[in-house]
Enzyme design. Structure first.
Site, PDB file in Angstrom:
ATOM      1  N   MET A 172       0.206  -1.631  -0.010  1.00  0.00           N
ATOM      2  CA  MET A 172       0.420  -0.219  -0.038  1.00  0.00           C
ATOM      3  C   MET A 172       1.165   1.406   0.432  1.00  0.00           C
ATOM      4  SD  MET A 172      -2.959  -0.689   0.188  1.00  0.00           S
ATOM      5  CE  MET A 172      -2.965  -1.778  -1.414  1.00  0.00           C
ATOM      6  N   CYS A 405     -11.522   4.339  -8.389  1.00  0.00           N
ATOM      7  CA  CYS A 405     -12.210   5.399  -8.407  1.00  0.00           C
ATOM      8  C   CYS A 405     -13.208   5.348  -8.003  1.00  0.00           C
ATOM      9  CB  CYS A 405     -13.054   5.170  -9.946  1.00  0.00           C
ATOM     10  SG  CYS A 405     -13.773   6.270 -10.801  1.00  0.00           S
TER      11      CYS A 405
END
Ligand code: NAD
Length: 546
Positions: A172, A405
């Site tokens: 991450m 998104c």
């Protein structure tokens, strides 16, 4: 087909008895694809020891069960091990997963470690154990949005000519350099393990590697001066980099950290140890390792506080570093804020969060088709347009092609139904699988992160993620998971995940409409209940709640 963990099936041929089961199989194996996972040989996907299955035997049994699973059956997975296939119905989830749950009084890292040693549990992190991790691409927009919100709040609009310091370039954290340069800034990041930086160089998440701290600082200052958006990963411990900055009286414009501080044994490196020496100590004397880890984390937070005092905009990036320092007596550890209350919560109030999808065909062209569709669906959304254009140019696919998104209430169901039509009309080569992070608007209770400093003080109330998992099960998500300890470590969070497949059928359309409405709605309702005005407005606009 005889499947190996290094092979994610793609294309149009089914290995299972339906596309929903096939999607679960492909996403499980995609989680473990060497292009996606951090340490696939240990079944570790990301985030310290976040795993996709408890052990090799469990993985093989899950694969077998998914291949045989009927369309009116549900597979149950308990902390990474398949335990039953039970009769349900076509609209029920095909898989239900519970990972790392402990009765609160026993929910300590120590007790979890004992159970893990006995082979009774596994740590699922957030998307690792719920089979919807898609590599660093899955977090990059969230990181981009965070820095973008920070830039708007503190520096007019972007990070041009700003020095942004951080650490940790894992699954991450590796998204940080790209998210910073996408916001026009300079990134200087410390990382102990050289191979992690090499991996980010290969996938174009970072621009340069350095081995000497002073040289890396000098270069970063030069790029800042020249207003060049370039990222540098320097091979060192975070505390070594911060100490040099303090000693040289250099104040970064922004400062954060994404080492795996949530896991003092497996995720964080104490200072003064090589990677090899750390591995030896971890194996031979874990108690001493944890002690040294905590001491370094305390120092790390004190250095961040010092740089904050000198003017750096400092925030916690969701790894519970402040919580660890507080545990060993750094009383003012929480003097710098977490990223959610500082920058992200207004988005959560609109039901916005890290919506994502992957093309089961394995063909990048299918993702470009979905990109086109998203731009047609939301023509008024300028920042979305900018995001999709940048993502196409700069984000390399890892494993099954995927896109992330941030979409909000109303938008997610619109996108999901449109994807389903795309599949039905044969405009993409196979179904699309839709999911999200557990770090989302209505799916997590985590007082040191997503629910830090809630307006009504309800930070630790964990009914919300449970309701989220229940309503997604009732609505017919393809698989649903309920986890403990993701992001911030055992004892600190409860959170839920959901994934839903758009296979082009009418059944799928009905499920998508329900699930992609209800899932973000839980976030809007939760934040409205806590008293946030933006959430109350969103609630009224979409006629949610009572
Ligand atoms: P990871 O385990 O894949 O990577 C962590 C990295 O930190 C490793 O590369 C490790 O070598 C490095 N590291 C550890 N200690 C260090 C030290 N003292 N100095 C320098 N480098 C050090 O984990 P990840 O998936 O990148 O996640 C990182 C952390 O961020 C976790 O705690 C995770 O829970 C949290 N997280 C935050 C978000 C968010 O959006 N803010 C999202 C997901 C995860």
């Amino acid at each position: 087909m005889n499947l190996k963990i290094s092979q994610t099936p793609y294309g149009n041929t089914l290995n299972c008895k339906g596309w929903v089961q096939e999607a679960a199989l492909r996403m499980l194996l995609n989680n473990l694809d060497p292009a996606v996972a951090e340490r696939p040989e240990d079944l570790i996907v990301y985030g310290g020891r976040g795993k996709a299955a408890r052990n090799m035997e469990a993985l093989e049994l899950i694969i077998k069960a998914l291949k045989n699973l009927e369309e009116d059956e549900t597979l149950l997975v308990q902390s990474g091990k398949p335990v039953a296939v039970l009769p349900t119905h076509k609209d029920a989830p095909r898989v239900l997963i519970s990972n790392s749950q402990l009765v609160p009084k026993w929910a300590t890292q120590q007790h979890f470690d004992e159970l893990e040693d006995k082979g009774l549990m596994m740590y699922g992190q957030m998307t690792a154990g719920s089979w919807i991790y898609i590599g660093s691409q899955g977090i990059v927009q969230g990181t981009y949005e965070t820095y973008s919100a920070l830039a708007k709040k503190h520096f007019n609009s972007n990070l041009r000519g700003k020095l942004n310091v951080t650490a940790g370039l894992g699954g991450m954290g590796g998204a940080q350099p790209l998210a910073i340069t996408m916001n026009q800034g300079v990134c200087l990041a410390a990382e102990v393990e050289e191979w992690r930086i090499q991996k980010r160089l290969k996938t174009r998440y970072i621009d340069e590697i350095a081995y000497d701290i002073d040289e890396a600082i000098d270069k970063a200052l030069q790029y800042k001066e020249e207003q060049k958006a370039i990222s540098i990963g320097v091979v060192c411990n975070a505390v070594e980099l911060l100490q040099r900055l303090i000693d040289r009286n250099i104040v970064p414009d922004t400062l954060t950290d994404q080492t795996s501080a949530h896991d003092p044994l497996i995720g964080y490196f104490p200072e003064g140890l090589t990677v090899e020496a750390a591995a030896d100590l971890r194996k031979n004397n874990p108690d001493e390792y944890v002690k040294q880890s905590y001491a370094t984390m305390a120092k790390h937070v004190q250095q961040m506080l010092e740089l904050q005092k000198r003017g750096a905009i400092t925030f916690d990036y969701g790894n519970n570093l402040r919580g660890r320092a507080l545990e060993v007596g750094v009383k003012n550890a929480f003097d710098f804020p977490g990223f959610v209350p500082a920058y992200i919560r207004p988005l959560f109030c609109e039901g916005k969060g890290p919506f994502r999808w992957a093309a089961l065909s394995g063909d990048p062209q299918d993702i470009y088709e979905t990109d086109k569709l998203i731009l047609e669906l939301f023509p008024e959304n300028e920042s979305l347009k900018q995001w999709i254009t940048m993502a196409q140019e700069r984000i390399a696919f890892q494993g099954l092609p995927a896109r992330i998104c941030w979409l909000g209430q109303g938008e997610r169901e619109k996108a999901g139904l449109a994807f389903n039509r795309l599949v039905a009309e044969g405009k993409v080569k196979a179904p699309i699988v839709i999911g999200r992070d557990h770090l989302d608007t209505g799916s997590v209770a985590s007082p040191n992160r997503e629910t830090e400093a809630m307006l009504d003080g309800s930070d630790a109330v964990a009914d919300w993620p449970i309701l989220n998992a229940l309503i997604n099960t009732a609505g017919g998500a393809s698989w649903v998971s309920l986890h403990h300890g993701g992001g911030v470590g055992i004892g600190y969070s409860i959170h839920a995940g959901m994934v839903i497949v758009a296979d082009g059928t009418e059944d799928a359309a009905r499920r998508l409409k329900r699930v992609l409405h209800n899932d973000p709605a839980m976030g809007v309702i939760r934040h409205a209940d806590a008293g946030y005005d933006i959430a109350k407005d969103t609630l009224r606009k979409h006629r949610l709640g009572l």
